[in-house]
Design a protein around this motif. Structure first.
Motif, PDB file in Angstrom:
ATOM      1  N   LEU A  83       0.799  -1.225   0.000  1.00 29.64           N
ATOM      2  CA  LEU A  83       0.000   0.000   0.000  1.00 29.64           C
ATOM      3  C   LEU A  83       0.831   1.275   0.000  1.00 29.64           C
ATOM      4  O   LEU A  83       0.673   2.132  -0.874  1.00 29.64           O
ATOM      5  CB  LEU A  83      -0.939  -0.005   1.218  1.00 29.64           C
ATOM      6  CG  LEU A  83      -1.913   1.166   1.343  1.00 29.64           C
ATOM      7  CD1 LEU A  83      -2.878   1.181   0.161  1.00 29.64           C
ATOM      8  CD2 LEU A  83      -2.701   1.066   2.651  1.00 29.64           C
ATOM      9  N   VAL A  84       1.735   1.397   0.946  1.00 26.94           N
ATOM     10  CA  VAL A  84       2.443   2.667   1.132  1.00 26.94           C
ATOM     11  C   VAL A  84       3.248   3.067  -0.092  1.00 26.94           C
ATOM     12  O   VAL A  84       3.186   4.225  -0.533  1.00 26.94           O
ATOM     13  CB  VAL A  84       3.345   2.599   2.383  1.00 26.94           C
ATOM     14  CG1 VAL A  84       4.219   3.852   2.480  1.00 26.94           C
ATOM     15  CG2 VAL A  84       2.499   2.454   3.637  1.00 26.94           C
ATOM     16  N   GLU A  85       4.001   2.137  -0.651  1.00 25.87           N
ATOM     17  CA  GLU A  85       4.835   2.510  -1.801  1.00 25.87           C
ATOM     18  C   GLU A  85       3.989   3.063  -2.942  1.00 25.87           C
ATOM     19  O   GLU A  85       4.359   4.048  -3.578  1.00 25.87           O
ATOM     20  CB  GLU A  85       5.671   1.320  -2.273  1.00 25.87           C
ATOM     21  CG  GLU A  85       6.881   1.048  -1.401  1.00 25.87           C
ATOM     22  CD  GLU A  85       7.981   0.274  -2.133  1.00 25.87           C
ATOM     23  OE1 GLU A  85       7.805  -0.031  -3.331  1.00 25.87           O
ATOM     24  OE2 GLU A  85       9.017  -0.013  -1.508  1.00 25.87           O
ATOM     25  N   GLY A  86       2.853   2.444  -3.204  1.00 20.83           N
ATOM     26  CA  GLY A  86       1.987   2.923  -4.270  1.00 20.83           C
ATOM     27  C   GLY A  86       1.389   4.284  -3.971  1.00 20.83           C
ATOM     28  O   GLY A  86       1.270   5.135  -4.858  1.00 20.83           O
ATOM     29  N   GLN A 107       3.231   7.762  -4.727  1.00 21.76           N
ATOM     30  CA  GLN A 107       3.140   8.407  -6.042  1.00 21.76           C
ATOM     31  C   GLN A 107       2.106   9.530  -6.063  1.00 21.76           C
ATOM     32  O   GLN A 107       2.141  10.385  -6.951  1.00 21.76           O
ATOM     33  CB  GLN A 107       2.766   7.370  -7.102  1.00 21.76           C
ATOM     34  CG  GLN A 107       3.789   6.267  -7.277  1.00 21.76           C
ATOM     35  CD  GLN A 107       3.337   5.223  -8.272  1.00 21.76           C
ATOM     36  OE1 GLN A 107       3.565   5.341  -9.475  1.00 21.76           O
ATOM     37  NE2 GLN A 107       2.658   4.197  -7.780  1.00 21.76           N
ATOM     38  N   LEU A 108       1.189   9.515  -5.089  1.00 24.56           N
ATOM     39  CA  LEU A 108       0.132  10.532  -5.062  1.00 24.56           C
ATOM     40  C   LEU A 108       0.597  11.852  -4.458  1.00 24.56           C
ATOM     41  O   LEU A 108      -0.122  12.848  -4.519  1.00 24.56           O
ATOM     42  CB  LEU A 108      -1.068  10.009  -4.267  1.00 24.56           C
ATOM     43  CG  LEU A 108      -1.714   8.715  -4.797  1.00 24.56           C
ATOM     44  CD1 LEU A 108      -2.867   8.307  -3.889  1.00 24.56           C
ATOM     45  CD2 LEU A 108      -2.186   8.883  -6.234  1.00 24.56           C
ATOM     46  N   ASN A 133       4.004  16.702  -6.977  1.00 26.59           N
ATOM     47  CA  ASN A 133       5.313  17.178  -7.449  1.00 26.59           C
ATOM     48  C   ASN A 133       6.467  16.201  -7.231  1.00 26.59           C
ATOM     49  O   ASN A 133       7.273  15.975  -8.135  1.00 26.59           O
ATOM     50  CB  ASN A 133       5.660  18.531  -6.808  1.00 26.59           C
ATOM     51  CG  ASN A 133       4.637  19.595  -7.106  1.00 26.59           C
ATOM     52  OD1 ASN A 133       4.092  19.649  -8.217  1.00 26.59           O
ATOM     53  ND2 ASN A 133       4.332  20.431  -6.117  1.00 26.59           N
ATOM     54  N   ILE A 134       6.584  15.642  -6.035  1.00 28.09           N
ATOM     55  CA  ILE A 134       7.766  14.830  -5.736  1.00 28.09           C
ATOM     56  C   ILE A 134       7.460  13.341  -5.583  1.00 28.09           C
ATOM     57  O   ILE A 134       8.373  12.532  -5.435  1.00 28.09           O
ATOM     58  CB  ILE A 134       8.461  15.327  -4.450  1.00 28.09           C
ATOM     59  CG1 ILE A 134       7.531  15.201  -3.238  1.00 28.09           C
ATOM     60  CG2 ILE A 134       8.961  16.739  -4.617  1.00 28.09           C
ATOM     61  CD1 ILE A 134       8.211  15.490  -1.908  1.00 28.09           C
ATOM     62  N   GLY A 135       6.193  12.973  -5.597  1.00 25.50           N
ATOM     63  CA  GLY A 135       5.810  11.589  -5.351  1.00 25.50           C
ATOM     64  C   GLY A 135       6.463  10.601  -6.302  1.00 25.50           C
ATOM     65  O   GLY A 135       7.012   9.575  -5.887  1.00 25.50           O
ATOM     66  N   ASP A 136       6.432  10.904  -7.605  1.00 31.58           N
ATOM     67  CA  ASP A 136       7.009   9.987  -8.591  1.00 31.58           C
ATOM     68  C   ASP A 136       8.514   9.858  -8.431  1.00 31.58           C
ATOM     69  O   ASP A 136       9.080   8.775  -8.618  1.00 31.58           O
ATOM     70  CB  ASP A 136       6.670  10.464 -10.006  1.00 31.58           C
ATOM     71  CG  ASP A 136       5.199  10.279 -10.340  1.00 31.58           C
ATOM     72  OD1 ASP A 136       4.555   9.426  -9.703  1.00 31.58           O
ATOM     73  OD2 ASP A 136       4.703  10.997 -11.230  1.00 31.58           O
ATOM     74  N   ASP A 137       9.155  10.969  -8.084  1.00 31.57           N
ATOM     75  CA  ASP A 137      10.611  10.943  -7.909  1.00 31.57           C
ATOM     76  C   ASP A 137      11.009  10.093  -6.705  1.00 31.57           C
ATOM     77  O   ASP A 137      12.017   9.376  -6.738  1.00 31.57           O
ATOM     78  CB  ASP A 137      11.154  12.359  -7.743  1.00 31.57           C
ATOM     79  CG  ASP A 137      11.016  13.179  -9.018  1.00 31.57           C
ATOM     80  OD1 ASP A 137      11.083  12.569 -10.102  1.00 31.57           O
ATOM     81  OD2 ASP A 137      10.853  14.404  -8.936  1.00 31.57           O
ATOM     82  N   ILE A 138      10.228  10.173  -5.632  1.00 32.32           N
ATOM     83  CA  ILE A 138      10.512   9.351  -4.447  1.00 32.32           C
ATOM     84  C   ILE A 138      10.256   7.884  -4.759  1.00 32.32           C
ATOM     85  O   ILE A 138      11.044   7.002  -4.397  1.00 32.32           O
ATOM     86  CB  ILE A 138       9.640   9.805  -3.257  1.00 32.32           C
ATOM     87  CG1 ILE A 138      10.005  11.231  -2.838  1.00 32.32           C
ATOM     88  CG2 ILE A 138       9.811   8.850  -2.066  1.00 32.32           C
ATOM     89  CD1 ILE A 138       9.094  11.812  -1.776  1.00 32.32           C
ATOM     90  N   TYR A 139       9.148   7.620  -5.458  1.00 31.16           N
ATOM     91  CA  TYR A 139       8.750   6.242  -5.751  1.00 31.16           C
ATOM     92  C   TYR A 139       9.825   5.491  -6.534  1.00 31.16           C
ATOM     93  O   TYR A 139       9.992   4.285  -6.362  1.00 31.16           O
ATOM     94  CB  TYR A 139       7.442   6.260  -6.539  1.00 31.16           C
ATOM     95  CG  TYR A 139       6.901   4.893  -6.865  1.00 31.16           C
ATOM     96  CD1 TYR A 139       6.451   4.037  -5.860  1.00 31.16           C
ATOM     97  CD2 TYR A 139       6.833   4.448  -8.194  1.00 31.16           C
ATOM     98  CE1 TYR A 139       5.947   2.773  -6.168  1.00 31.16           C
ATOM     99  CE2 TYR A 139       6.330   3.195  -8.496  1.00 31.16           C
ATOM    100  CZ  TYR A 139       5.895   2.360  -7.486  1.00 31.16           C
ATOM    101  OH  TYR A 139       5.419   1.114  -7.786  1.00 31.16           O
TER     102      TYR A 139
END
Length: 254
Positions: free
Chosen positions: A175-178, A181-182, A185-191
């Motif tokens: 759950l958390v990793e997905g 992404q939400l 601005n930075i969600g995708d970069d962290i993911y």
């Protein structure tokens, strides 16, 4: 070697590894059979599709690995272990090696079993292990299971309670990793750098040559590392977590 033998005996005298192995094999091979049975000319069977259920197997292996350590704390048998082996680091490393090796064996059997059932159902499908991608997509599953088990033992050593450790592992990995992404601005970069996303890159890092839609295989990773560097990253994360858990175990009462 004596410590490894002791941990092997302790592990296999309980029911959880046997049930876990059965559940992991049933889930992964069962999904492969389902994917093969529903494939057609528009959506052909592929190596990626044979491993559709591997993430479900990872969950089972992590539960098994967490229980291997937390049940010792629950029933206070860990105290007897540390009395018999004052070197806690050696005892915990032995347990980790035994549990993670079992996880790797189960993962390898599940991966090749999934490939085998897919070949049996769809004999004309292109499922040959004839490239670096194809070997990673199948044989690489055992390595992911190995390091996932290491992570689970480490978390179990930290938490010491079965329900808490299992909840933490499942909530984070599923759950958390997905949800990261939400983050705007930075969600995708962290993911891109989260461990299980990076681990998926090892088995899906090169496009499936059959060009089957990604939704029919393991989740395609957004990690930017190469496949083998992705495995090294995941292994490093598992090792750091294990070292931290052993340090913690040495500093507190059993």
């Amino acid at each position: 070697m004596t410590l490894l033998a002791v941990e092997r005996i302790k592990l296999f005298t309980t029911r959880s590894p046997w049930w876990s192995a059965l559940a992991a094999l049933a889930l992964t091979i069962g999904f492969a059979a389902l994917m093969a049975a529903t494939s057609d000319s528009d959506v052909p069977m592929s190596l990626a599709a044979t491993q559709f259920g591997y993430n479900f197997g990872v969950v089972v292996i992590m539960v098994m690995a967490a229980l291997a350590i937390t049940t010792e704390y629950r029933f206070s048998t860990i105290r007897a272990t540390f009395l018999a082996v004052p070197n806690r680091t050696a005892a915990l490393l032995a347990k980790t090696v035994v549990v993670a090796t079992l996880g790797a064996v189960i993962g390898t059997l599940a991966a090749f079993g999934s490939l085998g059932i897919a070949k049996l159902i769809t004999p004309d499908a292109q499922l040959a292990l004839d490239s670096a991608y194809s070997w990673r997509a199948v044989a690489g599953v055992g390595l992911i299971y190995f390091f996932s088990a290491v992570i689970a033992v480490a978390v179990g050593t930290f938490v010491r309670h079965s329900a808490g450790a299992i909840s933490l592992l499942l909530i984070y990995s599923q759950l958390v990793e997905g949800l990261v992404q939400l983050i705007p601005n930075i969600g995708d970069d962290i993911y891109k750098w989260l461990p299980f996303n990076v681990a998926n890159n090892f088995v899906t890092g090169d496009p499936d040559p059959n060009n089957r839609d990604a939704m029919f295989g393991p989740p395609v990773s957004t990690a930017e590392l190469s496949p083998w560097w992705s495995l090294a990253y995941f292994a490093g994360f598992a090792l750091i977590l294990l070292i931290a858990s052993i340090v913690t175990a040495n500093r507190r009462d059993a």
